[in-house]
Scaffold this motif. Sequence first.
Motif, short mmCIF file in Angstrom:
data_model
loop_
_atom_site.label_atom_id
_atom_site.label_comp_id
_atom_site.label_asym_id
_atom_site.label_seq_id
_atom_site.Cartn_x
_atom_site.Cartn_y
_atom_site.Cartn_z
N ARG A 106 39.90 -60.84 26.85
CA ARG A 106 40.71 -59.95 27.68
C ARG A 106 40.63 -58.51 27.18
O ARG A 106 40.55 -57.56 27.98
CB ARG A 106 42.17 -60.42 27.71
CG ARG A 106 42.40 -61.70 28.52
CD ARG A 106 43.88 -62.10 28.53
NE ARG A 106 44.68 -61.12 29.25
CZ ARG A 106 46.01 -61.14 29.28
NH1 ARG A 106 46.68 -62.09 28.63
NH2 ARG A 106 46.67 -60.23 29.97
N ALA A 116 39.09 -58.59 35.48
CA ALA A 116 39.49 -59.98 35.30
C ALA A 116 38.24 -60.84 35.16
O ALA A 116 37.14 -60.42 35.49
CB ALA A 116 40.33 -60.46 36.48
N ARG A 163 43.36 -61.70 33.24
CA ARG A 163 43.22 -60.26 33.43
C ARG A 163 42.73 -59.57 32.17
O ARG A 163 43.10 -59.94 31.05
CB ARG A 163 44.58 -59.66 33.82
CG ARG A 163 45.14 -60.14 35.16
CD ARG A 163 44.32 -59.61 36.31
NE ARG A 163 44.24 -58.16 36.31
CZ ARG A 163 45.14 -57.35 36.89
NH1 ARG A 163 46.18 -57.88 37.52
NH2 ARG A 163 45.00 -56.04 36.85
#
Length: 248
Positions: A106, A116, A163
Motif C-alpha cells: 500500500r 489501489a 488502497r
Amino acid sequence: MDKVVASAALAVADIPDGASLAVGGFGLCGIPTVLIDALLAAGVSRLETVSNNCGVDDWGLGLLLRAGRIRRTTGSYVGENKEFERQFLAGELEVELVPQGTLAERLRAGGAGIPAFYTPAGVGTQVAEGGVPLRHDASGRVALASPPKETRVFDGTEYVLERGIVCDFGLVHAWRGDRHGNLVYRASAANFNPLCAAAGRVTIAEVEELVEPGELDPGQVHTPGILVQRVVHAPDPEKRIERRTVTA
C-alpha cells in the motif's frame, strides 16, 4: 538543490496538528528517532501515523503515543506496547491493522501513484469481509469497525481491493545521505524506510552521515533525492535493541 535543514526542530516546524505521517523503521530498527523527538518537543497533536508498528512504551513512536499525540495509527504489529493496548481498549486511539505485506505494498503503491491494487492476502477474513475493530468506546465495546472491501475473481482466484497510502509527510532514517537528498540505508534498516520516503508528499530524512553531492555511488542509492525535500544531519543517534538475546 541543497536540502539540508539546520535542525530537526526546523525540519518538522510546519507539520500541523492532524497531519498524517508515514514513518520508516521496523520495530526499533531504522526509526527516525531524532525527528520523532523534535515532533514531541513541538507539541503537535492528533497525528495519524502509518508505520509497521508504534514503537515501544518509552521509545520511538511510543513517546508520541504516551503523550497522547496520536489519534489514529495504521500498522501491522503492536505487541510490544502496553500503552498502545490501554489506549486502544479505552477508546482513546483508532487502529487499522493491516497484513504486513499488504502494508508495504500500500505504501509502495501510494508512492508510485497507484491508487489501489488487488491482493489475495486477507480474502475470507475480516480484512476483506469487514468487522475488524477500529475504535472502542470508553466501556470497551466496539464503536467503529472496518467496512467490507471490494473483492474480484481473476483466473479462478479471489482477490481483495486495497488502497494505496499517501501521507502528508514521510519521516525516514538513513545511514548516509547527500545534500540533494539521495539516501542509502544500512542493512535491515532499509525495511520500511524507502516505502515511507516515497509515500510522503513532503519527506524529511535524518541521516547519520552527511556527504557532498557526487560522493555516493549512484548504484548504491536506495531513495533518489527527487523523493526527499529536507535532510537533517543526525550523527551518532541512540540505537536501542528491542529484545536482547544472548547465548550461554
